[in-house]
Design a protein around this motif. Structure first.
Motif, PDB file in Angstrom:
ATOM      1  N   TYR A 178       0.853  -1.194   0.000  1.00 58.90           N
ATOM      2  CA  TYR A 178       0.000   0.000   0.000  1.00 58.90           C
ATOM      3  C   TYR A 178       0.886   1.240   0.000  1.00 58.90           C
ATOM      4  O   TYR A 178       1.334   1.717   1.047  1.00 58.90           O
ATOM      5  N   PRO A 219       0.314   4.444  -0.572  1.00 61.10           N
ATOM      6  CA  PRO A 219      -0.042   5.694   0.107  1.00 61.10           C
ATOM      7  C   PRO A 219       0.632   5.839   1.471  1.00 61.10           C
ATOM      8  O   PRO A 219       1.024   6.941   1.864  1.00 61.10           O
ATOM      9  N   ASP A 264      -5.946   0.954  -3.650  1.00 59.61           N
ATOM     10  CA  ASP A 264      -4.590   1.488  -3.476  1.00 59.61           C
ATOM     11  C   ASP A 264      -3.557   0.413  -3.132  1.00 59.61           C
ATOM     12  O   ASP A 264      -2.476   0.732  -2.625  1.00 59.61           O
ATOM     13  N   GLN A 313      -0.865  -1.582  -4.500  1.00 58.36           N
ATOM     14  CA  GLN A 313      -0.050  -1.475  -5.715  1.00 58.36           C
ATOM     15  C   GLN A 313       0.265  -2.836  -6.327  1.00 58.36           C
ATOM     16  O   GLN A 313       0.344  -2.975  -7.548  1.00 58.36           O
ATOM     17  N   ASN A 356      -5.073   3.844   2.512  1.00 56.53           N
ATOM     18  CA  ASN A 356      -5.691   4.453   1.332  1.00 56.53           C
ATOM     19  C   ASN A 356      -5.236   5.901   1.171  1.00 56.53           C
ATOM     20  O   ASN A 356      -4.795   6.544   2.130  1.00 56.53           O
ATOM     21  N   GLN A 357      -5.349   6.396  -0.070  1.00 60.96           N
ATOM     22  CA  GLN A 357      -5.113   7.816  -0.294  1.00 60.96           C
ATOM     23  C   GLN A 357      -6.113   8.661   0.494  1.00 60.96           C
ATOM     24  O   GLN A 357      -5.785   9.735   0.987  1.00 60.96           O
TER      25      GLN A 357
END
Length: 341
Positions: free
Chosen positions: A83, A85, A232, A234, A263-264
């Motif tokens: 992740y 973010p 999110d 990747q 998460n973003q």
């Protein structure tokens, strides 16, 4: 089940997590089942169907406190950081950029696997000054994975899905990483969810080798976060497994972690205290949320669209580790042997 043996007794659990039946007639432990998964999986599935039909002999009410980790110890645990973010925010908070390679080549380290906490076992630490932190993650378990598999091939080797609280000691990490040799003291034992599930049990929530459900966390009974596991991320679990197997095969029972779910969208909360403290630092110039203290409690769970817990919740209390005690083991000679010089 915690039943005398060091690795416990394998049980099959009902979908509502209310009933269970011992499966030691098929395999004594989950590791033993994974070692012969092609033969054991169909028999375990049949036992699960019998339990669902209320025809399984010896079924009993499930007590989560009586459960060890599904794998009380494992041959290997490799943990990713899928992740980005989380990675982006942490590096931005210290004025560093994310290298371009992070978006194409997974971050991963060799984690502690010699012992896992059960879902109700305490988190033990020697000092609050170590910066005790939870990390709510998804984890998969593989069968035997050949060296050099592609992600498409690796997907077929993912046999189980569950949760892990990858405990971190944040204040010990900087000095260890500065040595350039990775984590050791800063990564103590982690806890596994009460139950692992086969991917097919997850239905549409398992697609693209990712879990598409929120990771719900609470600290001291208060909501802390519900980051979406399928957003999110990747790298999929197939990509993470293939990455781990690039230069070596993985043995049956290998755990592969997703890294802290993030998460973003920060309104979803966080899955670890370091993430929350980073958000506060970027917003306010300094963190305000403390790390865990003795007596604090954490809860980690994933529920389906109907609110049903899939893997059972990890519920732990932070406690001070007891002081080690010296134990002397006296060797006993075989019957009839003499100890005279």
């Amino acid at each position: 089940m915690k039943e005398g043996r060091r690795d416990g007794t394998l049980v099959v659990v009902s979908r509502d997590l209310q009933r269970a039946v011992r499966a030691d007639g098929i395999a004594p432990t989950l590791q033993a089942a994974l070692d012969d998964w092609a033969q054991c999986a169909p028999r375990l599935n049949a036992l699960a169907e019998a339990l669902a039909a209320s025809s399984a002999r010896g079924a009993f009410d499930l007590d989560m406190a009586a459960l060890a980790a599904p794998l009380p110890r494992a041959y290997e645990f490799v943990d990713g950081s899928a992740y980005l973010p989380h990675v982006e925010r942490v590096r931005r908070a210290r004025g560093a950029e994310v290298p371009a390679s992070f978006y194409t080549d997974p971050l991963m380290y060799q984690a502690t696997s010699a012992g896992f906490y059960g879902p109700r076992d305490p988190i033990l630490a020697g000092s609050e000054e170590w910066g005790i932190d939870l990390e709510a993650e998804v984890v998969v378990v593989t069968d035997d994975v050949p060296m050099g598999v592609t992600p498409a091939q690796a997907a077929a080797h993912i046999q189980l899905v569950g949760l892990v609280n990858d405990v971190s000691l944040r204040n010990l990490i900087p000095a260890e990483l500065a040595k350039g040799f990775g984590f050791l003291q800063s990564k103590p034992r982690s806890a596994l969810s009460p139950v692992f599930a086969t991917p097919d049990e997850l239905g549409d929530a398992w697609r693209g080798e990712k879990l598409h459900l929120p990771m719900r966390t609470w600290i001291n009974g208060r909501w802390f976060g519900e980051a979406e596991c399928g957003v999110d991320m990747q790298f999929s679990f197939a990509e993470l497994v293939a990455h781990a197997a690039k230069t070596r095969p993985l043995v049956a029972g290998t755990l592969v972690g997703s890294g802290t779910v993030a998460n973003q969208d920060t309104s979803k909360g966080a899955s670890c205290l370091a993430e929350q403290r980073t958000v506060e630092t970027l917003r306010d110039g300094k963190p305000s949320t403390p790390f865990l203290k003795f007596g604090d409690s954490v809860r980690i769970d994933v529920t389906d669209a109907g609110g049903r817990s899939i893997f059972g919740a990890i519920e732990q209390r932070v406690e001070r580790a007891p002081a080690p005690r010296l134990t002397r083991i006296k060797a006993r000679p075989p019957a009839g042997a003499s100890l005279r010089p």
